[in-house]
Motif scaffolding. Sequence first.
Motif, mmCIF file in Angstrom:
data_model
loop_
_atom_site.group_PDB
_atom_site.id
_atom_site.type_symbol
_atom_site.label_atom_id
_atom_site.label_comp_id
_atom_site.label_asym_id
_atom_site.label_seq_id
_atom_site.Cartn_x
_atom_site.Cartn_y
_atom_site.Cartn_z
ATOM 1 N N UNK A 71 0.849 -1.186 0.000
ATOM 2 C CA UNK A 71 0.000 0.000 0.000
ATOM 3 C C UNK A 71 0.881 1.231 0.000
ATOM 4 N N UNK A 72 0.299 2.365 -0.357
ATOM 5 C CA UNK A 72 1.099 3.586 -0.474
ATOM 6 C C UNK A 72 1.697 3.990 0.866
ATOM 7 N N UNK A 73 1.091 3.556 1.969
ATOM 8 C CA UNK A 73 1.615 3.945 3.287
ATOM 9 C C UNK A 73 2.730 3.012 3.771
ATOM 10 N N UNK A 74 2.669 1.746 3.356
ATOM 11 C CA UNK A 74 3.592 0.746 3.904
ATOM 12 C C UNK A 74 4.881 0.723 3.102
ATOM 13 N N UNK A 88 -6.740 -2.355 -5.473
ATOM 14 C CA UNK A 88 -5.531 -1.548 -5.593
ATOM 15 C C UNK A 88 -5.950 -0.096 -5.751
ATOM 16 N N UNK A 89 -5.348 0.761 -4.940
ATOM 17 C CA UNK A 89 -5.631 2.192 -5.028
ATOM 18 C C UNK A 89 -4.471 2.915 -5.703
ATOM 19 N N UNK A 90 -4.744 4.074 -6.319
ATOM 20 C CA UNK A 90 -3.639 4.859 -6.877
ATOM 21 C C UNK A 90 -2.585 5.123 -5.808
ATOM 22 N N UNK A 91 -1.321 4.908 -6.174
ATOM 23 C CA UNK A 91 -0.231 5.049 -5.211
ATOM 24 C C UNK A 91 0.209 3.721 -4.634
ATOM 25 N N UNK A 92 -0.668 2.717 -4.681
ATOM 26 C CA UNK A 92 -0.268 1.375 -4.264
ATOM 27 C C UNK A 92 0.652 0.767 -5.318
#
Length: 111
Positions: A71-74, A88-92
């Motif tokens: 993920x975009x945060x991890x 899946x989100x944008x940035x992932x």
Amino acid sequence: GPLGSMSGGFELQPRDGGPRVALAPGETVIGRGPLLGITDKRVSRRHAILEVAGGQLRIKPIHTNPCFYQSSEKSQLLPLKPNLWCYLNPGDSFSMLVDKYIFRILSIPSA
């Protein structure tokens, strides 16, 4: 207009460079082959399915070798469960191997 014209699409940005890959609506089988420029024999020709529907993108690994998701945060790529859809989100990012063929999700705004 046609169904789904309200929402934009998605592109894959290879992390190790190379051209972006625009995803067609519906299901796309990904793996070894020309679409993503993958030649590594550890990657199956039918490694996973990407599906673009309703303005969302999801992936389903369909091979014994796993896909990995970040993920975009991890900071870490984690293996995905086989035969289960994962959104899946944008940035992932997802990858075909634990440290190779990593693709970041980009959203394309609708025209």
